[in-house]
Motif scaffolding. Sequence first.
Motif, PDB file in Angstrom:
ATOM      1  N   ILE A  14       0.829  -1.202   0.000  1.00  0.00           N
ATOM      2  CA  ILE A  14       0.000   0.000   0.000  1.00  0.00           C
ATOM      3  C   ILE A  14       0.862   1.250   0.000  1.00  0.00           C
ATOM      4  O   ILE A  14       0.617   2.200  -0.745  1.00  0.00           O
ATOM      5  CB  ILE A  14      -0.950   0.004   1.212  1.00  0.00           C
ATOM      6  CG1 ILE A  14      -1.974  -1.127   1.099  1.00  0.00           C
ATOM      7  CG2 ILE A  14      -1.672   1.347   1.339  1.00  0.00           C
ATOM      8  CD1 ILE A  14      -2.760  -1.376   2.370  1.00  0.00           C
ATOM      9  N   ASP A  15       1.883   1.252   0.845  1.00  0.00           N
ATOM     10  CA  ASP A  15       2.723   2.438   0.980  1.00  0.00           C
ATOM     11  C   ASP A  15       3.543   2.728  -0.269  1.00  0.00           C
ATOM     12  O   ASP A  15       3.962   3.876  -0.486  1.00  0.00           O
ATOM     13  CB  ASP A  15       3.670   2.276   2.178  1.00  0.00           C
ATOM     14  CG  ASP A  15       2.932   2.294   3.507  1.00  0.00           C
ATOM     15  OD1 ASP A  15       1.762   2.720   3.529  1.00  0.00           O
ATOM     16  OD2 ASP A  15       3.528   1.875   4.515  1.00  0.00           O
ATOM     17  N   SER A  16       3.779   1.711  -1.095  1.00  0.00           N
ATOM     18  CA  SER A  16       4.643   1.899  -2.266  1.00  0.00           C
ATOM     19  C   SER A  16       3.864   1.985  -3.580  1.00  0.00           C
ATOM     20  O   SER A  16       4.473   2.098  -4.645  1.00  0.00           O
ATOM     21  CB  SER A  16       5.655   0.757  -2.360  1.00  0.00           C
ATOM     22  OG  SER A  16       4.990  -0.501  -2.506  1.00  0.00           O
ATOM     23  N   LEU A  17       2.521   1.939  -3.504  1.00  0.00           N
ATOM     24  CA  LEU A  17       1.730   1.985  -4.734  1.00  0.00           C
ATOM     25  C   LEU A  17       1.781   3.381  -5.352  1.00  0.00           C
ATOM     26  O   LEU A  17       1.404   4.363  -4.703  1.00  0.00           O
ATOM     27  CB  LEU A  17       0.275   1.617  -4.436  1.00  0.00           C
ATOM     28  CG  LEU A  17      -0.118   0.149  -4.527  1.00  0.00           C
ATOM     29  CD1 LEU A  17      -1.589  -0.021  -4.135  1.00  0.00           C
ATOM     30  CD2 LEU A  17       0.103  -0.392  -5.929  1.00  0.00           C
ATOM     31  N   PRO A  18       2.208   3.487  -6.604  1.00  0.00           N
ATOM     32  CA  PRO A  18       2.211   4.805  -7.266  1.00  0.00           C
ATOM     33  C   PRO A  18       0.869   5.073  -7.948  1.00  0.00           C
ATOM     34  O   PRO A  18       0.068   4.161  -8.166  1.00  0.00           O
ATOM     35  CB  PRO A  18       3.318   4.645  -8.312  1.00  0.00           C
ATOM     36  CG  PRO A  18       3.224   3.184  -8.702  1.00  0.00           C
ATOM     37  CD  PRO A  18       2.810   2.443  -7.448  1.00  0.00           C
ATOM     38  N   GLU A  65      -4.826   9.713  -2.076  1.00  0.00           N
ATOM     39  CA  GLU A  65      -4.784   9.339  -0.664  1.00  0.00           C
ATOM     40  C   GLU A  65      -6.073   8.657  -0.219  1.00  0.00           C
ATOM     41  O   GLU A  65      -6.052   7.769   0.638  1.00  0.00           O
ATOM     42  CB  GLU A  65      -4.526  10.584   0.203  1.00  0.00           C
ATOM     43  CG  GLU A  65      -4.314  10.287   1.671  1.00  0.00           C
ATOM     44  CD  GLU A  65      -3.175   9.314   1.927  1.00  0.00           C
ATOM     45  OE1 GLU A  65      -3.255   8.557   2.914  1.00  0.00           O
ATOM     46  OE2 GLU A  65      -2.209   9.319   1.141  1.00  0.00           O
ATOM     47  N   GLY A  66      -7.211   9.054  -0.816  1.00  0.00           N
ATOM     48  CA  GLY A  66      -8.470   8.406  -0.457  1.00  0.00           C
ATOM     49  C   GLY A  66      -8.464   6.923  -0.785  1.00  0.00           C
ATOM     50  O   GLY A  66      -8.965   6.096  -0.012  1.00  0.00           O
ATOM     51  N   THR A  67      -7.909   6.569  -1.929  1.00  0.00           N
ATOM     52  CA  THR A  67      -7.798   5.155  -2.314  1.00  0.00           C
ATOM     53  C   THR A  67      -6.847   4.422  -1.384  1.00  0.00           C
ATOM     54  O   THR A  67      -7.104   3.286  -0.973  1.00  0.00           O
ATOM     55  CB  THR A  67      -7.302   5.045  -3.764  1.00  0.00           C
ATOM     56  OG1 THR A  67      -8.209   5.727  -4.631  1.00  0.00           O
ATOM     57  CG2 THR A  67      -7.196   3.589  -4.195  1.00  0.00           C
ATOM     58  N   ARG A  68      -5.746   5.071  -1.025  1.00  0.00           N
ATOM     59  CA  ARG A  68      -4.785   4.443  -0.118  1.00  0.00           C
ATOM     60  C   ARG A  68      -5.441   4.173   1.243  1.00  0.00           C
ATOM     61  O   ARG A  68      -5.197   3.130   1.865  1.00  0.00           O
ATOM     62  CB  ARG A  68      -3.551   5.346   0.054  1.00  0.00           C
ATOM     63  CG  ARG A  68      -2.253   4.579   0.297  1.00  0.00           C
ATOM     64  CD  ARG A  68      -1.071   5.527   0.423  1.00  0.00           C
ATOM     65  NE  ARG A  68      -0.832   6.290  -0.774  1.00  0.00           N
ATOM     66  CZ  ARG A  68      -0.135   5.861  -1.818  1.00  0.00           C
ATOM     67  NH1 ARG A  68       0.374   4.647  -1.807  1.00  0.00           N
ATOM     68  NH2 ARG A  68       0.042   6.622  -2.876  1.00  0.00           N
ATOM     69  N   ARG A  69      -6.278   5.109   1.698  1.00  0.00           N
ATOM     70  CA  ARG A  69      -6.966   4.898   2.973  1.00  0.00           C
ATOM     71  C   ARG A  69      -7.955   3.747   2.876  1.00  0.00           C
ATOM     72  O   ARG A  69      -8.117   2.972   3.817  1.00  0.00           O
ATOM     73  CB  ARG A  69      -7.708   6.170   3.393  1.00  0.00           C
ATOM     74  CG  ARG A  69      -6.799   7.292   3.861  1.00  0.00           C
ATOM     75  CD  ARG A  69      -7.460   8.220   4.867  1.00  0.00           C
ATOM     76  NE  ARG A  69      -8.852   8.464   4.588  1.00  0.00           N
ATOM     77  CZ  ARG A  69      -9.308   9.412   3.762  1.00  0.00           C
ATOM     78  NH1 ARG A  69      -8.445  10.182   3.133  1.00  0.00           N
ATOM     79  NH2 ARG A  69     -10.582   9.591   3.573  1.00  0.00           N
TER      80      ARG A  69
END
Length: 359
Positions: free
Chosen positions: A74-78, A82-86
């Motif tokens: 998750i932390d390395s996805l380009p 930020e909403g998708t990462r959350r």
Amino acid sequence: MASIRSRTKSDGTASHMVLWRHNGKQRSATFIDIKPAERFRANVDKLGPTEALSILGVTDSGELTLHEWLTEHIDSLPGIIEGTRRSYRRYRDADLATLGRLPLSAITAATVSRWLIELESADPRPSGKTIQNKHAFLSGALKAAAVAGKIERNPCDGQRISRTEKREMVFLSRPEFDLIHGAMTREPWADLALWLVSTGMRFGEATALAPSAIDLDTGTCRVSHAWKQGKSGRELGPPKSRRSVRTINLPPQAVEVARRRIGDGGDFVFVNSAGSAVKQQNFFNDGWGPARKVLAAKAPRIHDLRHTCASWMIGANVQIAVVSRHLGHEDITTTVNTYSHVDRESGAAAAAAIGRMLG
């Protein structure tokens, strides 16, 4: 001694991390509910971490866990907002909390299958689309693990996902659109409805338009932004896909709408009474929802204006490739699969060609 670290996330949900040290290394296990976390902590202190984990069906092998890999993934996805990462972190901490404690190498096709069955059996049962989204996230993470050599293959491959019936698209005729449009008494909402049906733009794209994106002289519009769900609410980001960044030609009716709206001098072409960008819920509550009651039997959604625009273009024999580029679909296959049933003239022409050959 084991300890519990509890925290409440921005969406209001809580998680409880049990922390302990084993063989000189900090270890942890995350729980959604406090009572299982307390029982596990007590077992760690009383029985030791190995036995406590075995009670949960987990072995503390010291290997990379699924939770640890998902965090790294998750932390390395380009290329995501930020909403998708959350959202991905919520999947990790809520839906994959139990699997997350397993070593990455222990995740098998049977493990994923049991997880899917649990999702489908939840009360209330999530929609098929929601389950597909969560499975797609896990599959993407495990595919990346396979590419990185962490596991031999992606255990999500070939899994059968439950599906729910998709609501039929509603295609409005010109008289039907005129009925709804005429029932929209507030001018900004009427203009926005006319813009959506005449351009086929997604709602998030249309309401993110800045006046500078429209060239009134050439009758063109550059689509390069859309509203997304960000860390602190709505934020501007790129459109849905790479091909969604596009320049489209505007019909005269859309040019006139833009001329009126740009004259208001706002930061966006479509703004509410406070001068802020329009939100879909406001447009529906104050404009579209009440107006569509004139077609109660159909109850078209806002997104059906985009479908209607596509159907009108196809009905006018615009080439499907042109329609696809205009709508900003990533692949022409999407357009064909979505709207091929609308193009009855091409279907009739194909049948007639075969008839002539056989005749």
